[in-house]
Design an enzyme around this catalytic site. Sequence first.
Site, short mmCIF file in Angstrom:
data_model
loop_
_atom_site.label_atom_id
_atom_site.label_comp_id
_atom_site.label_asym_id
_atom_site.label_seq_id
_atom_site.Cartn_x
_atom_site.Cartn_y
_atom_site.Cartn_z
N ASP A 93 0.82 -1.22 0.00
CA ASP A 93 0.00 0.00 0.00
C ASP A 93 0.85 1.27 0.00
O ASP A 93 0.34 2.36 -0.25
CB ASP A 93 -0.97 0.01 1.18
CG ASP A 93 -0.27 -0.18 2.52
OD1 ASP A 93 0.64 0.59 2.84
OD2 ASP A 93 -0.65 -1.12 3.25
N ASP A 144 9.52 -11.92 -5.12
CA ASP A 144 9.46 -12.69 -3.88
C ASP A 144 10.55 -12.22 -2.92
O ASP A 144 11.73 -12.17 -3.28
CB ASP A 144 9.65 -14.17 -4.19
CG ASP A 144 9.55 -15.03 -2.94
OD1 ASP A 144 10.60 -15.30 -2.33
OD2 ASP A 144 8.43 -15.40 -2.56
N GLY A 145 10.15 -11.87 -1.70
CA GLY A 145 11.09 -11.37 -0.72
C GLY A 145 12.17 -12.36 -0.35
O GLY A 145 13.32 -11.99 -0.10
N ASP A 162 6.52 -5.85 6.45
CA ASP A 162 5.13 -5.42 6.59
C ASP A 162 4.26 -6.45 5.89
O ASP A 162 3.90 -6.32 4.73
CB ASP A 162 4.95 -4.04 5.97
CG ASP A 162 3.50 -3.55 6.04
OD1 ASP A 162 2.75 -4.08 6.88
OD2 ASP A 162 3.14 -2.66 5.26
N ASP A 165 -1.42 -11.19 7.81
CA ASP A 165 -1.43 -12.09 8.97
C ASP A 165 -0.98 -13.50 8.58
O ASP A 165 -0.97 -13.87 7.40
CB ASP A 165 -2.83 -12.11 9.57
CG ASP A 165 -3.19 -10.76 10.19
OD1 ASP A 165 -2.62 -10.44 11.23
OD2 ASP A 165 -4.02 -10.03 9.60
N TYR A 230 -7.87 -2.90 13.75
CA TYR A 230 -7.28 -4.24 13.80
C TYR A 230 -7.96 -5.05 14.91
O TYR A 230 -8.51 -4.46 15.86
CB TYR A 230 -5.78 -4.17 14.06
CG TYR A 230 -4.96 -3.73 12.87
CD1 TYR A 230 -5.53 -3.57 11.60
CD2 TYR A 230 -3.61 -3.47 13.01
CE1 TYR A 230 -4.77 -3.16 10.52
CE2 TYR A 230 -2.84 -3.06 11.92
CZ TYR A 230 -3.43 -2.90 10.69
OH TYR A 230 -2.68 -2.50 9.61
#
Length: 289
Positions: A93, A144-145, A162, A165, A230
Amino acid sequence: MDTILKGWFSEVQDDLWPGQSFSLKVKDILHKEKSEFQDIQVVETETYGRCLILDGIIQCTTRDEFSYQEMISFLPLCCHPNPQKVLIVGGGDGGVAREVVKHPLVKEVHQVEIDDRVVEVSKKYLPSMACGFDSEKLILTIGDGFDYMKNHKNEFDVIITDSSDPVGPAVSLFQESYFGLLKQALKEGGVVCSQAGSFWLDFDYVKKTMNGCALHFPKVGYAITSVPSYPCGHIGFIIGSLDESRQLEKPAKRFEKSETDALNLKYYSSDIHEAAFTLPRWVEKHFYE
């Protein structure tokens, strides 16, 4: 299953927070699609502004996003004495990027986000966050991290994860092996910070994640912030430092109130930094004793 019924969005997640649900009254559905990786939805709500929803879970709302974005960014940045080169994993975002580039010592920010559609949707519907992508300090990679970090060893002062979940593809970002990968990508004395869930929901899982981090980082802490949209209105971060002498609750860089205002920080301050590591006694005993 459509989670918007009779004008209300309800966040139902029986695996992560069984027996409870947070609901928002919806004025309009602005966007809805299924990307290669997840369901993406943006809605306009009655009281929380615009809301980004991934796979039925709220990621951010324009009313309260700053409390999360600022804390996941400035806590680790201010735990490091000189955070010049930073990596963001996830954060499609743009909100974390927006905050990280504010720090006066940060010179270069790399971000790797797997889903380009989250980035593009955020640019269109959430410009107050996606403005983070406009900084000259930022280099964005869609990919891909895990693969990215395997190819960038000993490069970063701070790495911020970041993530969504721990369900579906994000599960691996909470496992012990992930912290090993983070360690390899850091320079000496590096700091990591990961979204770590709430002790109100499952403190055994938070403790397990902390233990996984502690296998690779000699200094580990858990800090909290308040985010009304949240689950439980609360979320925590695991912070790990390769410098064993680092006092995580004592910011290496302190900001005067005038500096905080100049950086347009609405939640984070040096006092909030210290307070964020102060936990209820029952949690403190479970995590550290």
